[in-house]
Each structure stands twice: as structure tokens, then as C-alpha cells.
Motif scaffolding. Structure first.
Motif, short mmCIF file in Angstrom:
data_model
loop_
_atom_site.label_atom_id
_atom_site.label_comp_id
_atom_site.label_asym_id
_atom_site.label_seq_id
_atom_site.Cartn_x
_atom_site.Cartn_y
_atom_site.Cartn_z
N LYS A 1 43.94 52.61 87.60
CA LYS A 1 44.25 53.94 88.11
C LYS A 1 45.64 53.81 88.73
O LYS A 1 45.83 53.14 89.74
CB LYS A 1 43.22 54.32 89.17
CG LYS A 1 43.41 55.67 89.83
CD LYS A 1 42.29 55.90 90.87
CE LYS A 1 42.42 57.26 91.51
NZ LYS A 1 41.35 57.50 92.50
N HIS B 1 33.09 56.17 99.82
CA HIS B 1 33.52 54.81 99.50
C HIS B 1 32.84 53.86 100.46
O HIS B 1 32.85 54.09 101.67
CB HIS B 1 35.04 54.66 99.66
CG HIS B 1 35.82 55.31 98.57
ND1 HIS B 1 36.21 56.62 98.61
CD2 HIS B 1 36.27 54.81 97.39
CE1 HIS B 1 36.88 56.91 97.50
NE2 HIS B 1 36.93 55.83 96.73
N GLU C 1 32.09 53.50 94.88
CA GLU C 1 32.33 54.92 95.14
C GLU C 1 31.14 55.68 94.59
O GLU C 1 30.74 55.51 93.44
CB GLU C 1 33.63 55.38 94.46
CG GLU C 1 33.87 56.86 94.71
CD GLU C 1 35.23 57.36 94.23
OE1 GLU C 1 36.18 56.56 94.16
OE2 GLU C 1 35.33 58.57 93.93
N GLU D 1 35.24 49.68 92.58
CA GLU D 1 36.69 49.59 92.57
C GLU D 1 37.13 48.66 93.69
O GLU D 1 36.31 48.14 94.43
CB GLU D 1 37.33 50.98 92.67
CG GLU D 1 36.96 51.75 93.90
CD GLU D 1 37.47 53.20 93.86
OE1 GLU D 1 37.57 53.78 92.76
OE2 GLU D 1 37.76 53.73 94.93
MN MN Z 1 37.97 55.88 94.84
#
Ligand code: MN
Ligand code: ZN
Length: 484
Positions: A79, A12, A152, A124
Motif C-alpha cells: 500500500k 487496528h 485490521e 498488516e
Molecule cells: Mn490499516
């Protein structure tokens, strides 16, 4: 029992944007808690996210630099999971249509140059940060980081040793620094990595695969290597103790404990269906058109891989030194300026990677930031290479003065009396004296014992206070002993 180490890496990376991914709050490290927040990044009902165009371009430039295939159309997904640092109860991420797929990162490990293939790259948002105060017995949460743009990057399991895991992270960090898309500072959490580790073991004519472990809290390049190494040892020990039954155990998530140099169990590993992904209803799918592609491509400079290959071809450096020089963009540029200022490339690389790197490490500075300008280092390298100053003297006397900001190596050589003695008359005098005082050694040389030069050379060098060129000393001694 043969085993193969299999590591895939999830990284990340915080993008260096002015504002957050879906709101106008500034992205800044170290501000007082909960001062960089708004209804969007706090997840208030009714607030609407708007994607950050700059973040999209930075992520696209990373994908372009790594040779990924950019999606024609990409979309965001929710998510869902509960955690105190996630006020919305979901993270906006990308599920089945990531920004980019494929591509590779080239690494230089002891095993040589190797390509690690990538699976996908997506955007993200980051989460907040929980702060646990054990003494007071309370936990607090700071949402300043919530909503910071992340990419990511998920690799294929092509990494085959702890050293390669470290090299992968170094390569990735160099890449993002060259691109200028992230600080890549692991201590500040700009770059976080989670190695997924398991072993393929051949025993009793069969292949066994140990359960995949994802390791969290790895906060430095060095610790990536340590974490993978400790997992490899643990998997081997578990397999030896439990046999193939160990391979039936479920996947798990473990943390890395720096002080104990070992991992510990955190929880069972989630599968994608645990997150109940669904398309983010507040953000329509985004087409990645030719204008964005061109803008992303225009941001890609000469990258560490190609620069490393060029340094090998153009300057005759080996892969290992070239990789070391190219790891930081500033250092690579400094090296080239030193060469352009007239230094021979290999010795210049050597001074940079050993002496200057050591000093930079001590001062916690960059090599280019040490204040020894390229022409000054080039002058020092030139003095040593031409034999006008002994390497030891340059190291002990000259370099420290340059590091303190002194300007002119040639002037310093005169001031400190470091010049090599090239006066043949002086050398001859010292050599005659040495021969006279060491008759045994002189006799031995005359009867063909080359080794006996040692004490004679030593005597002359002492007389010259180390400031004589060994080749010249030997030449003069030889002439005297052969009576020429
Ligand atoms: Mn992630
Ligand atoms: Zn905000």
C-alpha cells in the motif's frame, strides 16, 4: 425529519508477538527511540521480509473466534503512500485476498444484544511514530513500532448509535483479551479505532445520505462514544444549515479533539486507487491449511459472548450484569470462584460490579487483583444475605478491612461487633421502651395506621445501633402492640 445513525468501524489491533511481522526485531513498548530496528523494518534496499508464523496464528485465532471465513490462500500487498513515519514509502498490507472475511461481533447495548457483522480481517504492519517538539520547533521519528504486526478488522455499517459504537469496542477488547492475542490497551495504542459515520435522513419524502466521515485519533472507549455523538450533532446541524447540498460534499477524514469534544478537518478521504496497491513481490501467497486452522482453533477459549449467555442461563444474571462481569476474563473467572465458594450469584455479581469495581477503578487495578480472595468475598456476601450482618455495616466496616488484606470475615464480625442482634429478649425490651416513649405512634398503629410503625422501628433500630434485622423488629413490635 427522521434520521438514522450509520456507523462502520475500522479497528487496528497490535498482536502480542515476541518479534515484528517481517523481521526478528522485538516488539516492546517504551524502549529508547530507534533501538528496536533493523534493515528490514527500516526499509533498506535489498532487505527481505519474512512473515511471522505466530502472528499468522494469532490473527487466525481472532478470525476463528469471530466466526469469519478463513481464506484458503491469502497474500500480501504493498500500500503505497508517503509519510515520515513510513521509511519504505509503502506499508505491507493485504488488499484483495485478506486473511478472512465475514463473521460478527456480538454487542450488549442499552438497546439489547445485537450482532455487528464484519466485512474483513487482514494483517498488516504498523508504522513508526512521529514525535513533534513544538518548543524546539522540530519533529523526530521513532521506528521502534515500525513493522509491529497488526490485524485490521473492518465492520459492516451495523452500528446505529454512539452507545453501540462504544459497546462494539468494549466487546472487541474483551474478545482479544480472552484470546490473549493483544493487550487491547488504547492508551498505549495497542487498539486503535476509526469510526466511519454518516446519517440517513428522511425529509420531504426523500432519503438523504450525509457524506461519510472517518474519525481518527480516538484513544479511549469513552471517546469513541463522544466522537460519534459529536459527529451526529454536526451532521444534523450541517444538514439543517445547507440542506441536501451538504450531502454532495466529498467524504473526509477528521480528527477528534478530546478537550473540545468535537472533530476537526484533517484531509479529504483517500480512495483505494490512491494507494496503487500491487502484490508484495518478496512474499509468495500463503496457503492456510488444516494444520494452521486446527492450531488457531485450539487457541480459542470460552469467549465473552458464550460465557455471558452461560452466566445468564446458569446463574440467573441479567444480560447487562453478565456483560459487565464477562468484560474481563479475570473478573469472570473471579466471579465464578466466588459462586463456587458458596455465594449467591446475583448478590455476588452486585458486589463485584459496584463496590469492587469502584475500588479497582480508584486503585487503577483489576477487580481480581484487589486481593480479596474468592472465599472471603463469598463469606461477606453470605453474612449479608443470611441477615447476620447489615449491608450498610458490611460496606462500611467489613469490606474496607478485607481490602486492606484482613483474612476472615466471620472473625472480623466478632471483633468489630457487627453481628445482627437476634436475641429476642433484647429486642423485646427495646420494643417495649419504644412503645412506652411513643404513645401516639403506638396508638396509631393499634388503630390500623401501618405507617406509624416507622417511628417505633426507628427507635428500636437506634437502640440496637442498626444491628437488628428489620423483619425481626417489626415482628416483635407487632406482638407487643397486639399484646400477645
Ligand atoms: Mn490499516
Ligand atoms: Zn526489524
Amino acid at each position: 425529519m427522521n434520521h438514522r445513525v450509520v456507523v462502520g468501524m475500522e479497528v487496528h489491533l497490535q498482536l502480542r508477538t515476541k518479534s515484528k511481522m517481517f523481521c526478528r526485531c522485538p516488539v516492546r513498548f517504551g524502549a529508547p527511540p530507534n533501538t528496536l530496528v533493523c534493515p528490514v523494518c527500516l526499509g533498506m534496499p535489498g532487505s527481505l521480509p519474512v512473515p511471522n508464523r505466530d502472528a499468522m496464528i494469532l490473527a487466525l485465532s481472532a478470525a476463528t473466534a469471530m466466526g469469519c471465513t478463513l481464506a484458503d490462500e491469502t497474500k500480501f500487498d504493498r500500500k503505497n503512500y508517503f509519510y515520515p513515519d513510513l521509511p519504505k514509502g509503502y506499508q505491507i498490507s493485504q488488499y484483495d485476498r485478506p486473511l478472512a472475511t465475514g463473521g460478527a461481533v456480538e454487542i450488549v447495548a442499552e438497546s439489547g444484544v445485537k450482532r455487528v457483522r464484519l466485512r474483513r480481517l487482514h494483517i498488516e504492519e504498523d508504522v513508526g511514530k512521529s514525535l513533534h517538539d513544538d518548543e524546539a520547533g522540530v519533529s523526530r521519528v521513532d521506528f521502534n513500532r515500525a513493522g509491529t504486526p497488526l490485524v485490521e478488522i473492518v465492520s459492516e455499517p451495523d452500528i446505529a448509535s454512539p452507545e453501540e459504537a462504544r459497546a462494539y469496542l468494549q466487546a472487541l477488547r474483551a474478545l482479544v483479551q480472552y484470546l490473549g492475542i493483544s493487550d487491547g490497551n488504547m492508551q498505549e495504542g495497542n487498539l486503535r479505532c476509526e469510526p466511519n459515520v454518516n446519517l440517513h435522513i428522511d425529509a420531504d419524502g426523500r432519503r438523504y445520505e450525509t457524506p461519510i466521515v472517518e474519525v481518527k485519533n480516538v484513544n479511549s472507549v469513552r471517546n469513541v462514544e463522544r466522537a460519534v455523538r459529536s459527529e451526529v450533532a454536526r451532521h444534523l446541524a450541517e444538514f439543517q444549515a445547507k440542506g441536501p447540498a451538504f450531502c454532495e460534499e466529498p467524504r473526509s477524514t477528521r480528527g477528534f479533539d478530546d478537550a473540545r469534544d468535537a472533530t476537526f478537518v484533517m484531509r479529504g478521504k483517500e480512495a483505494a486507487h490512491d494507494y496503487r496497491y500491487f502484490p508484495e513481490p518478496d512474499i509468495p501467497p500463503i496457503r492456510i491449511g488444516s494444520a494452521w486452522r486446527a492450531e488457531a482453533l485450539a487457541r480459542v477459549p470460552e469467549l465473552p459472548d458464550s460465557r455471558r449467555r452461560r452466566f445468564v442461563a446458569q446463574y440467573g444474571l441479567n444480560d447487562y450484569d453478565a456483560e459487565g462481569i464477562c468484560r474481563e476474563r479475570e473478573t469472570a473467572e473471579y466471579f465464578e470462584s466466588v459462586v463456587k465458594a458458596g455465594a449467591a450469584p446475583k448478590p455476588a455479581a452486585n458486589w463485584i460490579l459496584t463496590e469492587l469495581a469502584r475500588e479497582a477503578n480508584e486503585r487503577k487495578a483489576t477487580i481480581a487483583g484487589l486481593g480479596v480472595s474468592a472465599p472471603r468475598l463469598a463469606a461477606l456476601v453470605g453474612l449479608v444475605e443470611s441477615g447476620r450482618v447489615a449491608r450498610a455495616a458490611a460496606l462500611k466496616e467489613l469490606l474496607p478491612r478485607l481490602l486492606r488484606g484482613d483474612a476472615d470475615p466471620a472473625a472480623l464480625v466478632a471483633e468489630l461487633g457487627l453481628a445482627m442482634i437476634e436475641d429476642d429478649a433484647l429486642l423485646r425490651e427495646a420494643a417495649r421502651e419504644a412503645v412506652a416513649r411513643n404513645p401516639k405512634a403506638a396508638e396509631d398503629v393499634r388503630s390500623g395506621k401501618e405507617k406509624a410503625y416507622g417511628p417505633l422501628m426507628g427507635a428500636v433500630m437506634r437502640k440496637m445501633q442498626g444491628k437488628a434485622n428489620p423483619d425481626s423488629v417489626r415482628r416483635v413490635l407487632k406482638a407487643i402492640l397486639e399484646d400477645r
